[in-house]
Design a protein around this motif. Structure first.
Motif, PDB file in Angstrom:
ATOM      1  N   UNK A   1       0.832  -1.206   0.000  1.00 23.20           N
ATOM      2  CA  UNK A   1       0.000   0.000   0.000  1.00 23.20           C
ATOM      3  C   UNK A   1       0.867   1.256   0.000  1.00 23.20           C
ATOM      4  N   UNK A   2       1.901   1.265   0.846  1.00 23.08           N
ATOM      5  CA  UNK A   2       2.776   2.433   0.942  1.00 23.08           C
ATOM      6  C   UNK A   2       3.571   2.626  -0.342  1.00 23.08           C
ATOM      7  N   UNK A   3       4.018   1.526  -0.943  1.00 22.10           N
ATOM      8  CA  UNK A   3       4.800   1.621  -2.173  1.00 22.10           C
ATOM      9  C   UNK A   3       3.926   2.056  -3.338  1.00 22.10           C
ATOM     10  N   UNK A   4       2.699   1.560  -3.389  1.00 21.83           N
ATOM     11  CA  UNK A   4       1.767   1.998  -4.439  1.00 21.83           C
ATOM     12  C   UNK A   4       1.534   3.499  -4.342  1.00 21.83           C
ATOM     13  N   UNK A   5       1.335   3.985  -3.110  1.00 27.79           N
ATOM     14  CA  UNK A   5       1.073   5.410  -2.916  1.00 27.79           C
ATOM     15  C   UNK A   5       2.270   6.260  -3.321  1.00 27.79           C
ATOM     16  N   UNK A   6       3.475   5.697  -3.197  1.00 25.85           N
ATOM     17  CA  UNK A   6       4.696   6.434  -3.535  1.00 25.85           C
ATOM     18  C   UNK A   6       5.150   6.203  -4.970  1.00 25.85           C
ATOM     19  N   UNK A   7       4.400   5.392  -5.718  1.00 25.67           N
ATOM     20  CA  UNK A   7       4.798   5.094  -7.091  1.00 25.67           C
ATOM     21  C   UNK A   7       5.990   4.164  -7.185  1.00 25.67           C
ATOM     22  N   UNK A   8       6.153   3.302  -6.169  1.00 26.80           N
ATOM     23  CA  UNK A   8       7.265   2.354  -6.139  1.00 26.80           C
ATOM     24  C   UNK A   8       6.737   0.938  -6.292  1.00 26.80           C
ATOM     25  N   UNK A   9       7.652   0.005  -6.522  1.00 27.64           N
ATOM     26  CA  UNK A   9       7.260  -1.397  -6.658  1.00 27.64           C
ATOM     27  C   UNK A   9       8.433  -2.272  -6.266  1.00 27.64           C
ATOM     28  N   UNK A  10       8.151  -3.522  -5.941  1.00 23.70           N
ATOM     29  CA  UNK A  10       9.216  -4.473  -5.670  1.00 23.70           C
ATOM     30  C   UNK A  10      10.055  -4.665  -6.931  1.00 23.70           C
ATOM     31  N   UNK A  11      11.273  -5.145  -6.753  1.00 23.00           N
ATOM     32  CA  UNK A  11      12.230  -5.250  -7.842  1.00 23.00           C
ATOM     33  C   UNK A  11      11.699  -6.098  -9.011  1.00 23.00           C
ATOM     34  N   UNK A  12      10.938  -7.135  -8.686  1.00 27.71           N
ATOM     35  CA  UNK A  12      10.453  -8.052  -9.729  1.00 27.71           C
ATOM     36  C   UNK A  12       9.025  -7.732 -10.168  1.00 27.71           C
ATOM     37  N   UNK A  13       8.534  -6.517  -9.832  1.00 28.44           N
ATOM     38  CA  UNK A  13       7.191  -6.129 -10.234  1.00 28.44           C
ATOM     39  C   UNK A  13       7.245  -4.817 -11.009  1.00 28.44           C
ATOM     40  N   UNK A  14       6.269  -4.565 -11.872  1.00 28.71           N
ATOM     41  CA  UNK A  14       6.296  -3.325 -12.656  1.00 28.71           C
ATOM     42  C   UNK A  14       6.153  -2.099 -11.782  1.00 28.71           C
ATOM     43  N   UNK A  15       6.857  -1.048 -12.113  1.00 28.53           N
ATOM     44  CA  UNK A  15       6.791   0.226 -11.368  1.00 28.53           C
ATOM     45  C   UNK A  15       5.422   0.855 -11.596  1.00 28.53           C
ATOM     46  N   UNK A  16       4.843   1.417 -10.500  1.00 25.49           N
ATOM     47  CA  UNK A  16       3.512   2.006 -10.615  1.00 25.49           C
ATOM     48  C   UNK A  16       3.569   3.499 -10.946  1.00 25.49           C
TER      49      UNK A  16
END
Length: 275
Positions: free
Chosen positions: A258-273
């Motif tokens: 949730x926090x990464x989605x809100x910041x436009x971030x993603x895990x290394x193996x997932x597409x950037x939001x």
């Protein structure tokens, strides 16, 4: 949460609006309608308290309480104090904890004077001697350190140390972390105004970025052991790597996502939001 102890995952569900009931076996009601309880997700308000027979519980009740099924809800209620009556407690998320905003407010001269007088009164009332400034300085020196370790440093038992820190937190001078505490800007202003030597003045600026959200002590400990204290650092790890860490469960993973989605971030193996 006072008489309604809730797990982090349940609190998150209340904030999201997915859960609005809790069921407890009590000898008597332990909360009142209208009470707003301070939790790690913010204020949670009690909207109703009713004694109900177990046989009246429904699948809808179980769903609204976050239980996987009616059977699971009833089994949970029968596990402890099965001889006590069941109470149905209505709950709702009531907003951000006002102490959160207070922590960020740097007091003016009049407020500083009032805070200092309040701290002095606490010190005078203590049977073990002055403690307020020493506690603030210790938290400033050792942020994110376990309460038992801090209590030991002050020669106090953990319970009384936590009670004292809670008083400081009520005035917005400290902030609770998943592990330990940290000094707030408001608390730092008080120490600076009084001229206390602060080790934080000599520290380098913290690494820029977005701090980790509240994840629970186990998940926070696992990530900080890797040197991961910012969301940008989490984005350098794969989802599988994070999930495999001891102490990282579904609640922590959901909070991170949730926090990464809100910041436009993603895990290394997932597409950037980020757009």
């Amino acid at each position: 949460m006072g008489g309604v102890q809730m797990r982090p995952v349940e609190l998150a569900a209340i904030r999201a609006g997915d859960v609005d009931l809790a069921f407890r076996r009590w000898d008597r009601p332990r909360v009142r309608v209208g009470t707003q309880m301070r939790t790690m997700v913010g204020l949670v308000e009690v909207t109703s308290v009713d004694r109900v027979p177990v046989r009246s519980l429904t699948a809808a009740d179980a769903r609204r309480a976050g239980a996987p099924s009616l059977v699971a809800l009833r089994q949970g209620l029968d596990r402890v104090h099965a001889d006590r009556p069941v109470y149905r407690i209505g709950l709702r998320y009531a907003g951000v904890d006002p102490r959160q905003a207070l922590r960020e407010e740097v007091p003016d001269a009049a407020e500083l004077g009032a805070i200092r007088e309040w701290l002095d009164r606490l010190d005078r009332a203590s049977s073990t001697g002055p403690w307020t400034r020493a506690t603030l300085l210790l938290i400033d020196e050792l942020p994110a350190v376990r309460a038992p370790d801090l209590a030991h440093r002050m020669g106090r038992d953990t319970l009384s140390f936590k009670q004292n820190v809670r008083k400081l937190k009520e005035r917005g001078l400290t902030e609770s972390l998943d592990i330990g505490y940290r000094l707030s800007p408001r608390g730092a202003a008080v120490l600076d105004h009084e001229g206390h030597p602060r080790p934080s003045r000599d520290r380098s600026e913290p690494e820029p970025g977005i701090p980790l959200p509240h994840l629970g002590a186990g998940a926070t400990r696992a990530l900080t052991a890797l040197g991961v204290v910012r969301l940008e650092q989490v984005a350098g790890l794969s989802f599988g790597e994070v999930r495999a860490l001891n102490g990282v469960g579904p609640y922590a993973l959901r909070r991170l996502r949730e926090a990464m989605d809100a910041a436009g971030l993603a895990f290394l193996d997932e597409p950037d939001t980020a757009m």
